[in-house]
Each structure stands twice: as structure tokens, then as C-alpha cells.
Design a protein around this motif. Structure first.
Motif, PDB file in Angstrom:
ATOM      1  N   SER A 131       0.828  -1.208   0.000  1.00  0.00           N
ATOM      2  CA  SER A 131       0.000   0.000   0.000  1.00  0.00           C
ATOM      3  C   SER A 131       0.865   1.262   0.000  1.00  0.00           C
ATOM      4  O   SER A 131       0.527   2.247  -0.667  1.00  0.00           O
TER       5      SER A 131
ATOM      6  N   HIS B  79       2.145   1.889  -3.481  1.00  0.00           N
ATOM      7  CA  HIS B  79       1.117   2.531  -4.318  1.00  0.00           C
ATOM      8  C   HIS B  79       0.953   4.000  -3.949  1.00  0.00           C
ATOM      9  O   HIS B  79       0.853   4.853  -4.844  1.00  0.00           O
ATOM     10  N   GLU B  80       0.917   4.295  -2.665  1.00  0.00           N
ATOM     11  CA  GLU B  80       0.725   5.687  -2.241  1.00  0.00           C
ATOM     12  C   GLU B  80       1.878   6.569  -2.712  1.00  0.00           C
ATOM     13  O   GLU B  80       1.664   7.729  -3.088  1.00  0.00           O
TER      14      GLU B  80
ATOM     15  N   LEU C  14       1.239   7.118  -6.353  1.00  0.00           N
ATOM     16  CA  LEU C  14       0.121   8.051  -6.480  1.00  0.00           C
ATOM     17  C   LEU C  14       0.578   9.489  -6.247  1.00  0.00           C
ATOM     18  O   LEU C  14       0.229  10.400  -7.009  1.00  0.00           O
ATOM     19  N   LYS C  15       1.390   9.691  -5.224  1.00  0.00           N
ATOM     20  CA  LYS C  15       1.910  11.028  -4.919  1.00  0.00           C
ATOM     21  C   LYS C  15       2.743  11.570  -6.084  1.00  0.00           C
ATOM     22  O   LYS C  15       2.596  12.727  -6.479  1.00  0.00           O
TER      23      LYS C  15
ATOM     24  N   ALA D   3      -6.977   5.600  -3.782  1.00  0.00           N
ATOM     25  CA  ALA D   3      -6.304   5.013  -2.621  1.00  0.00           C
ATOM     26  C   ALA D   3      -6.122   3.510  -2.848  1.00  0.00           C
ATOM     27  O   ALA D   3      -6.923   2.870  -3.539  1.00  0.00           O
ATOM     28  N   TYR D   4      -5.090   2.961  -2.264  1.00  0.00           N
ATOM     29  CA  TYR D   4      -4.780   1.539  -2.405  1.00  0.00           C
ATOM     30  C   TYR D   4      -5.981   0.663  -2.067  1.00  0.00           C
ATOM     31  O   TYR D   4      -6.283  -0.286  -2.779  1.00  0.00           O
TER      32      TYR D   4
ATOM     33  N   ASP E 109      -8.969   1.187  -2.467  1.00  0.00           N
ATOM     34  CA  ASP E 109     -10.021   1.276  -3.480  1.00  0.00           C
ATOM     35  C   ASP E 109      -9.639   0.616  -4.805  1.00  0.00           C
ATOM     36  O   ASP E 109     -10.441   0.582  -5.734  1.00  0.00           O
TER      37      ASP E 109
END
Length: 114
Positions: free
Chosen positions: A56, A59-60, A63-64, A89-90, A92
Motif C-alpha cells: 500500500s 502505491h501511495e 500516487l503522490k 487510494a490503495y 479502493d
């Protein structure tokens, strides 16, 4: 292996995984856009710096970086518009997408082990 080499293997593993789940949009490392290669290299850097971080967190971090580069959520990945369906978000993400983050971390861990 250095970070660039690990990133190449991660990219190719991701492309193979995508094909296995019916997504044929991923091109090989040598044919990939520079932004895709840069993203993989950045992801490897994060994984090496945070070896115990969960998928997670991987991924975050992705995403950032994407948000910083102007990417937004879109139903379909569209690099020209900087839209991506994984801009959530991870928790989701669909399972198939969460597994990609686990695969990425596993490849980095396996190739960076001494």
C-alpha cells in the motif's frame, strides 16, 4: 543489479502480469514511453529505501508522484490527458491492481538481495 536494471525487470514482470489478466496495453521496456521507465525507476528507489513498507505504501508513493506530475483519475489510462484508473487510494484498487504492487515489491526484494 542496479536500480535501472531492477526497474526494467519490474516493468517486464508487470507487462507479463497485465497480459495474463487480459491487459495488452503495456509495451516492453525498450518500447515504453520515458515516463513509464522513469516511474519504474522511481518505484524501485522507493522500494529499496523502504524495504519493509507494505504494498500500500508503494502505491501511495506512486500516487503522490503521479499527482505531482499532473495525473488525475480517469476510467481509462490516457497518457496524453494524464488520466489513470489507478489514481485512487490503495484500498479502493481492484485486487488485480493491488497484486501488481505486491509483484513489484517482490521483484525488487528478490533482485536486490545480497
Amino acid at each position: 543489479m542496479n536500480a535501472n536494471q531492477i526497474a526494467q525487470v519490474c516493468h517486464e514482470a508487470n507487462a507479463a502480469y497485465c497480459r495474463a489478466i487480459g491487459d495488452f496495453s503495456q509495451r516492453s521496456w525498450n518500447e515504453a514511453e520515458q515516463w513509464q521507465r522513469d516511474s519504474a525507476i522511481t518505484g524501485v528507489g522507493f522500494a529499496l529505501a523502504h524495504p519493509d513498507a507494505p504494498a500500500s505504501a508503494q502505491h501511495e508513493a506512486w500516487l503522490k508522484d503521479k499527482k505531482k506530475d499532473g495525473w488525475v483519475f480517469g476510467e481509462v489510462k490516457n497518457p496524453a490527458k494524464k488520466e489513470h484508473p489507478c489514481m485512487v487510494a490503495y484500498a479502493d484498487l481492484p485486487l488485480e491492481q493491488r497484486l501488481k504492487d505486491r509483484l513489484f515489491k517482490a521483484v525488487v526484494k528478490g533482485l536486490s538481495a545480497e
